[in-house]
Design an enzyme around this catalytic site. Structure first.
Site, PDB file in Angstrom:
ATOM      1  CE  LYS A 145      -4.081  -2.049   2.157  1.00 48.84           C
ATOM      2  NZ  LYS A 145      -5.031  -2.029   3.300  1.00 48.84           N
ATOM      3  CE  LYS A 226      -7.545  -7.449  -2.409  1.00 48.43           C
ATOM      4  NZ  LYS A 226      -7.442  -7.575  -0.940  1.00 48.43           N
ATOM      5  CE  LYS A 229     -17.943   0.818  -3.790  1.00 50.56           C
ATOM      6  NZ  LYS A 229     -18.591   1.296  -2.555  1.00 50.56           N
TER       7      LYS A 229
END
Length: 362
Positions: A145, A226, A229
């Protein structure tokens, strides 16, 4: 509901023990606590559903008495990367509606907002004073991240695993159902619990990781990553609220391959086909080889995709209808979550009092 056995993995220290999970006789120790949170990203997609919340629902339905079940929305974790305030408010309650729509019974389980229990943040600070930077630097999610934001990565993003450990230990959790990508964080939680117990006296049980029986659900358009959204290709993601025609459209456009004479599970050579087989396996709670047998006579991709579409539509229909009903009754959602907040606070207050006494803050 299909009551056939499927498999959970329970991680004990550095080993993984696979157990047959019969929903009618969960292998949980007496008076144990099962705990997990999910981030509020709005309505849930199929990966959230199969990788987490449907398993929570099964645990709630079949856990033996007296098992303490605590599930909720990790809204403090959601702000490690700042979001629009209205979007976050909406997402928090859409997440509660999604959880309720899957059939979680709030008479049997606590369902709450993490931010409503200030003891999460208080315990996180206490535990952070026991965690080395070396341990945090090794966290793979931090590396992943932070690489996206560089020098602008926040302290909150860096210390995320400590707050996650505080979440788990605050309720003295014995079992934590999570996906594979959270296993490293659970190992750190065990390390932190051991450190606290060694320094201040035995306080926390060492939490065990329950790995979901379904493999990770991947993007319909790019099965190398994966389902998410945030994926700009919205046809890559199936939501539990999608109407049947939308589900059909997305599955028709899902990436597969040019082999049409057989459909086999081979994640390396046939990732798209394998992802759809995995979805069916997760929904039906059947082994991959059993799904392969069912589809062995299919002659083309249309027949295969129609089969997948029908199974998904049938599975998600109750949740879609319930979700829409819940969002039209916001008062009920507020009442349901506030009831859970109060129950969570009672447990959290007991733990933080014990912790502060042992540390010397009381």
């Amino acid at each position: 509901m299909n009551h056939s056995k499927f498999r959970f993995s329970v991680r004990f220290q550095s080993t993984v023990r696979n157990i047959d999970f019969n929903p009618e006789s969960l292998s949980l120790t007496p008076r144990s606590t099962v705990f997990s949170l999910i981030q509020p990203t709005g309505r849930f997609h199929l990966g959230n559903y199969l990788g987490a919340v449907r398993n929570w629902k099964d645990i709630v339905e079949y856990a033996p008495e007296p098992t303490r079940l605590i599930f909720g929305v990790a809204d403090l974790h959601a702000i490690t990367i700042p979001k629009n305030a209205k979007e976050l408010r909406d997402n928090r309650f859409e997440a509660i509606a999604s959880l309720l729509s899957t059939g979680i019974d709030t008479e049997k389980a606590v369902l709450y907002h993490q931010s409503a229990v200030h003891e999460h943040a208080e315990l996180s600070w206490i535990l952070s004073c026991l965690v080395s930077m070396g341990n945090l630097n090794r966290m793979t999610q931090w590396k992943s991240k932070s690489s996206n934001v560089g020098q602008n990565a926040s302290l909150g993003l860096y210390s995320y695993p400590v707050l996650q450990a505080a979440d788990i230990l605050l309720y003295k959790s014995n079992f934590v159902p999570v996906g594979d990508d959270q296993s490293q964080h659970l190992e750190l939680s065990r390390t932190i619990a051991e450190s606290f117990n060694r320094t201040f006296g035995k306080t926390f049980p060492l939490p065990n990781t329950i790995l979901a029986p379904t493999r990770k659900i991947l993007s319909l358009k790019n099965p190398e990553k994966k389902m998410s959204k945030s994926d700009p290709a919205q046809n890559s993601c199936l939501y539990i609220t999608d109407e049947p025609d939308i589900i059909s459209k997305k599955i028709k456009k899902a990436v597969t391959d040019s082999i049409s004479h057989e459909f086999k599970y081979d994640p390396e050579k046939r990732p798209g086909v394998s992802n759809l087989i995995n979805i069916v396996s997760g929904i039906q709670k059947k082994k991959i080889k059993d799904i392969e047998q069912e589809i062995s006579a299919f002659k083309d991709h249309k027949q295969f995709k129609d089969y997948v579409t029908d199974i998904i539509i049938e599975e998600l229909k109750p949740s879609r209808l319930k979700f829409n009903e819940l969002l039209s009754n916001k008062d009920y959602l507020y009442q349901a979550v506030e009831k859970g907040n109060e129950k969570a606070r009672v447990v959290a207050q007991q733990t933080i009092k014990e912790v502060k006494q042992k540390v010397g803050l009381e």
